[in-house]
Design a protein around this motif. Structure first.
Motif, PDB file in Angstrom:
ATOM      1  N   UNK A   1      40.466  45.751  44.788  1.00  0.00           N
ATOM      2  CA  UNK A   1      40.631  45.132  46.110  1.00  0.00           C
ATOM      3  C   UNK A   1      39.811  43.856  46.239  1.00  0.00           C
ATOM      4  N   UNK A   2      38.586  43.906  45.780  1.00  0.00           N
ATOM      5  CA  UNK A   2      37.716  42.724  45.887  1.00  0.00           C
ATOM      6  C   UNK A   2      38.191  41.582  44.999  1.00  0.00           C
ATOM      7  N   UNK A   3      38.711  41.907  43.820  1.00  0.00           N
ATOM      8  CA  UNK A   3      39.227  40.861  42.926  1.00  0.00           C
ATOM      9  C   UNK A   3      40.423  40.168  43.580  1.00  0.00           C
ATOM     10  N   UNK A   4      41.296  40.934  44.214  1.00  0.00           N
ATOM     11  CA  UNK A   4      42.436  40.351  44.930  1.00  0.00           C
ATOM     12  C   UNK A   4      41.931  39.405  46.017  1.00  0.00           C
ATOM     13  N   UNK A   5      40.900  39.830  46.733  1.00  0.00           N
ATOM     14  CA  UNK A   5      40.312  38.984  47.773  1.00  0.00           C
ATOM     15  C   UNK A   5      39.725  37.702  47.206  1.00  0.00           C
ATOM     16  N   UNK A   6      39.071  37.784  46.051  1.00  0.00           N
ATOM     17  CA  UNK A   6      38.492  36.591  45.417  1.00  0.00           C
ATOM     18  C   UNK A   6      39.595  35.631  44.967  1.00  0.00           C
ATOM     19  N   UNK A   7      40.703  36.162  44.498  1.00  0.00           N
ATOM     20  CA  UNK A   7      41.831  35.315  44.104  1.00  0.00           C
ATOM     21  C   UNK A   7      42.442  34.649  45.335  1.00  0.00           C
TER      22      UNK A   7
END
Length: 60
Positions: free
Chosen positions: A46-52
């Motif tokens: 979830x956090x990686x998606x947010x960073x992208x």
């Protein structure tokens, strides 16, 4: 007893963020720009998606 594994998000010099299952080895640190974690696997995704989405990382 359930085993809980820690997951990290690392941003390499290529601007791409990867999810890794353990803390990166010190010899890999030369190309790591930023590191976030530890997280559960679901939270790391979830956090990686947010960073992208925010432009901090490029998809792999």
């Amino acid at each position: 007893m359930e085993y809980s594994q820690s997951w990290y998000i690392i941003k390499r010099s290529t601007e791409k963020c990867e999810i890794v299952s353990s803390e990166p080895a010190p010899e890999d640190d030369t190309e790591i720009i930023e590191k976030w974690g530890p997280f559960t696997k679901e939270e790391a995704i979830s956090r990686r998606i947010g960073l992208i989405r925010t432009g901090k990382c490029q998809p792999v």
